[in-house]
Design an enzyme around this catalytic site. Structure first.
Site, PDB file in Angstrom:
ATOM      1  N   ASP A 123      -1.562 -10.483   0.297  1.00  0.00           N
ATOM      2  CA  ASP A 123      -1.842  -9.698   1.516  1.00  0.00           C
ATOM      3  C   ASP A 123      -0.466  -9.730   2.512  1.00  0.00           C
ATOM      4  O   ASP A 123      -0.065 -10.747   2.914  1.00  0.00           O
ATOM      5  CB  ASP A 123      -2.834 -10.190   2.314  1.00  0.00           C
ATOM      6  CG  ASP A 123      -3.233  -9.074   3.458  1.00  0.00           C
ATOM      7  OD1 ASP A 123      -2.745  -7.931   3.480  1.00  0.00           O
ATOM      8  OD2 ASP A 123      -4.301  -9.059   4.104  1.00  0.00           O
ATOM      9  N   ASP A 153      -0.775  -2.637   1.156  1.00  0.00           N
ATOM     10  CA  ASP A 153      -0.373  -3.816   1.537  1.00  0.00           C
ATOM     11  C   ASP A 153      -0.983  -4.985   0.905  1.00  0.00           C
ATOM     12  O   ASP A 153      -0.764  -6.003   1.325  1.00  0.00           O
ATOM     13  CB  ASP A 153      -0.216  -4.250   2.983  1.00  0.00           C
ATOM     14  CG  ASP A 153      -1.620  -3.918   3.539  1.00  0.00           C
ATOM     15  OD1 ASP A 153      -2.713  -3.468   2.982  1.00  0.00           O
ATOM     16  OD2 ASP A 153      -1.610  -3.987   4.860  1.00  0.00           O
ATOM     17  N   GLU A 154      -1.789  -4.741  -0.282  1.00  0.00           N
ATOM     18  CA  GLU A 154      -2.586  -5.733  -0.930  1.00  0.00           C
ATOM     19  C   GLU A 154      -3.004  -5.777  -2.198  1.00  0.00           C
ATOM     20  O   GLU A 154      -3.298  -4.527  -2.532  1.00  0.00           O
ATOM     21  CB  GLU A 154      -3.862  -6.335   0.117  1.00  0.00           C
ATOM     22  CG  GLU A 154      -4.703  -5.369   0.208  1.00  0.00           C
ATOM     23  CD  GLU A 154      -6.078  -5.570   0.920  1.00  0.00           C
ATOM     24  OE1 GLU A 154      -6.619  -6.692   0.706  1.00  0.00           O
ATOM     25  OE2 GLU A 154      -6.703  -4.683   1.573  1.00  0.00           O
TER      26      GLU A 154
END
Length: 448
Positions: A11, A106-107
């Site tokens: 993350d 973003d993860e």
């Protein structure tokens, strides 16, 4: 559940704000808010420096302005810059394992077993440390927090335990010892409404939840949700990683702490949900024609309303516009506990209407402007150039920079980049022929 800690969750820490701080050297170490800068804007990401003052994601920007000190940067999102950084990270993860499940810009989850890695805790700790270092080096300093464990649940929660720039490896057999002391809200699917119902029954931690009977949970939350909570409280999660999804729709939804009747508040929530859906569509390279609004009333009655456009879109402003029209036909007087927005009838291209009005109020206002913009004095929506705070620009004489503030027919630009010292601010007419929109700067070129 796996026998080894072979699932990792990566993350990126406050990614949007971190990219802004990387590309705008004068903002490093300072509070940064990324989100809608208009009167109804919401915070997409707050830097850790801004979180100290109480700013957080999904907060109205007006409230964030009251929380944060003077000099806080309020910037519009730069999707191209975030996607470029995301692509670099996902390529790195793909080198670690052939099975990577990207769940957002973003993860992502990594199947370490598919990569043939040593499953011992010492080896995984070393490997994940190398991954963190590689991400920071390749992205110009954007950090990642990583969790690893025997399931997606444990890995996801682990990545959140030591943010920012954290690393948590949960050894097989330690899952419940790690999870049970945590607040019950750490579990996926436990929103404010569920937390409130559990709190009334004396359940505050995941360990408390594990002591509740299955019969009680089903009685309180229904068969599906009750069973899910029962399993997750015991770290029982056998979900598989899926490298590619054949998505039929892209959606986002939120459950409110208290039932909402105010239409203005619901409209703001729609804007936030549409922004999340639009971001996910663009990350996946998709667009869609059918926008659906999901509304759950105080008594759990759920309705949906849909509208289909002639052309597909991934523009969050258009998605919000359609969803707001759908809300106009919904009775909100008795209270809304959940709101959701989804886009279906997906395509891999975008062809928006050429003359659709997608302007937002105070779209070029900036909290950094030395003289706050007067919305009534802003150029009309037909002005060819609308300068957004944080936007990348290039001036024929002064070179690359970013929009520091705009209003009253003027635009102020700070001339600097990710590999330069902090630069000067200069002000131009909003229609200066020498000022042009530009692509995101290259953070990989070292300072000479």
């Amino acid at each position: 559940m796996r026998r080894e800690a072979s699932i990792a969750h990566v993350d990126l820490d406050a990614m949007f704000a971190a990219v802004e701080q990387r590309d705008k050297v004068s903002l490093r170490g300072k509070p940064v808010i990324v989100g809608g800068v208009g009167g109804r804007g919401v915070v997409a990401t707050a830097s850790y420096e801004a979180r100290v003052f109480g700013a957080r994601s999904a907060m109205p920007v007006a409230q964030a302005r009251r929380c944060c000190p003077p000099g806080t940067a309020f910037l519009s999102p730069r999707g191209a810059a975030y996607r470029k950084t995301s692509n670099v990270v996902m390529a790195l993860l793909g080198a670690v394992s052939p099975l990577v499940e990207q769940v957002s810009i973003d993860e992502a989850y990594i199947d370490l077993a598919a990569g043939g890695h040593d499953p011992s805790i010492a080896a995984l700790t070393a490997l994940m440390g190398q991954v963190k270092d590689a991400i920071a080096a390749a992205t110009g300093g954007v950090t990642a927090s990583i969790g690893a464990g025997t399931s997606k649940l444990v890995a996801k929660i682990g990545s959140d335990l030591n943010k920012p720039n954290g690393l948590t490896i949960v050894a097989p057999g330690d899952e419940q010892a790690v999870l049970h002391p945590l607040p019950v809200g750490r579990l996926p699917g436990v929103g404010p409404a569920t937390q409130d119902r559990l709190r009334r029954s004396g359940i505050h931690t995941i360990g408390d939840l594990a002591q509740a009977s299955l019969a009680d949970l089903v009685d309180w939350f229904g068969q599906a949700h009750g069973n899910g909570l029962f399993r997750l409280a015991r770290a029982d999660d056998n979900r598989m990683l899926v490298a590619e999804r054949d998505a039929k729709s892209v959606s986002a939804e939120d459950t409110f702490d208290i039932d909402v009747t105010d239409r203005a508040r619901l409209g703001t929530e729609i804007d936030l949900l549409a922004a999340r859906v639009g971001g996910r569509l663009r990350t996946a390279g998709l667009s869609g024609r059918t926008v659906t609004l999901k509304v759950r009333h105080y008594d759990f009655t759920t309705i949906t309303r849909s509208s289909t456009r002639a052309q597909p879109t991934d523009d969050p402003r258009l998605i919000a516009q359609l969803a707001r029209k759908l809300l106009a036909d919904v009775d909100t007087a008795t209270g809304i506990r959940l709101l959701g927005v989804s886009v279906a009838t997906l395509a891999d291209f975008v062809q928006d209407d050429l003359f659709t009005d997608t302007t937002t109020d105070a779209a070029i206002e900036s909290g950094l402007s030395p003289a706050p913009a007067d919305a009534a004095a802003l150029p009309p929506a037909t002005t060819p150039l609308s300068w957004r705070p944080g936007q990348d620009v290039h001036h024929d004489q002064y070179g690359p920079g970013w929009v520091w503030g705009s209003g009253l027919g003027r635009v102020s630009v700070r001339f600097e980049g990710p590999t330069t010292p902090p630069g000067p601010v200069r002000t131009f007419a909003i229609d200066d022929a020498h000022l042009h929109p530009a692509d995101p700067p290259d953070w990989t070129t070292p300072l000479a």
